[in-house]
Design a protein around this motif. Structure first.
Motif, PDB file in Angstrom:
ATOM      1  N   LEU A 245      -1.186   4.754  -6.787  1.00  0.00           N
ATOM      2  CA  LEU A 245      -2.224   4.793  -7.811  1.00  0.00           C
ATOM      3  C   LEU A 245      -1.715   4.398  -9.193  1.00  0.00           C
ATOM      4  CD1 LEU A 245      -4.090   7.967  -6.557  1.00  0.00           C
ATOM      5  CD2 LEU A 245      -4.743   5.578  -6.263  1.00  0.00           C
TER       6      LEU A 245
ATOM      7  N   ILE B  93      -1.891   3.928  -0.877  1.00  0.00           N
ATOM      8  CA  ILE B  93      -2.181   3.288  -2.152  1.00  0.00           C
ATOM      9  C   ILE B  93      -1.363   3.962  -3.242  1.00  0.00           C
ATOM     10  CG2 ILE B  93      -4.002   2.694  -3.807  1.00  0.00           C
ATOM     11  CD1 ILE B  93      -5.928   3.215  -1.262  1.00  0.00           C
TER      12      ILE B  93
ATOM     13  N   LYS C  34      -1.411   0.353  -8.188  1.00  0.00           N
ATOM     14  CA  LYS C  34      -2.567  -0.126  -7.404  1.00  0.00           C
ATOM     15  C   LYS C  34      -2.124  -0.932  -6.183  1.00  0.00           C
ATOM     16  CE  LYS C  34      -5.278   1.629 -10.500  1.00  0.00           C
ATOM     17  NZ  LYS C  34      -5.267   3.052 -10.495  1.00  0.00           N
TER      18      LYS C  34
END
Length: 176
Positions: free
Chosen positions: A39, A37, A42
């Motif tokens: 961050l 993922i 997203k």
């Protein structure tokens, strides 16, 4: 954020504590599904393969030049392998019910660290330009400099009189 705490102010053992914060990437494994993922965006990528090999490749590609005057740990990954991760390493039959629903492995990638030297009584703000970028150029260092200024402001704005005593200890004192 993660605190890697050391309570032994010895020159070789337990000298540093680290606060890692604002991770830029997350690596999660659960039931043979490997998620990476981003961050910042997203964005979730599902990966195929052996989780340990994939994680090893990410660690090996973590681009960072170590700065000699800083603590040895200057950013990287932090996380855990659960007990159930053994199923990725050897053939075992796990009969226990998965009542906790925690990942089999869960790691975060950090390029921002506060390091506290308990021996010399110093604090360091560390940024790793190039940890998350594939190309390092002059702008990476300008961004790192701006990030260091933000980190210094964060550190400078911590009140001196903040009470960090855990609630558990406060409750114990009041019952005695």
């Amino acid at each position: 954020s993660i605190l890697l705490e050391s309570v032994r102010p010895h020159a070789k053992i337990g000298r540093f504590s680290f606060v890692l914060f604002k991770p830029y990437k997350e690596f999660k494994v659960k039931n043979e599904i490997i998620e990476l993922i981003d961050l910042d965006t997203k964005n979730i990528t599902i990966l195929k393969g052996k989780p340990l090999n994939i994680l090893r490749n990410f660690v090996n590609n973590y681009r960072q030049e170590s700065v000699e005057i800083l603590p040895l740990f200057q950013g990287g990954i932090a996380g855990f392998f659960s007990y159930d991760f053994v199923k990725y390493l050897e053939r075992v039959y796990l009969k226990a019910k998965d009542d906790l629903q925690i990942p089999d492995a869960h790691f975060f990638f950090y390029d921002k660290v506060f390091a506290f030297d308990h021996f010399q009584k110093k604090a360091y703000a560390i940024v790793c330009p190039g940890a998350k970028e594939t190309v390092i150029d002059k702008s990476s260092y300008f961004i790192a400099k701006d990030t260091l200024i933000e980190m210094k402001n964060l550190y400078d704005n911590i009140p001196d009189d903040i009470d960090i005593t855990p609630k558990f200890f406060k409750d114990r004192k009041s019952t005695r």
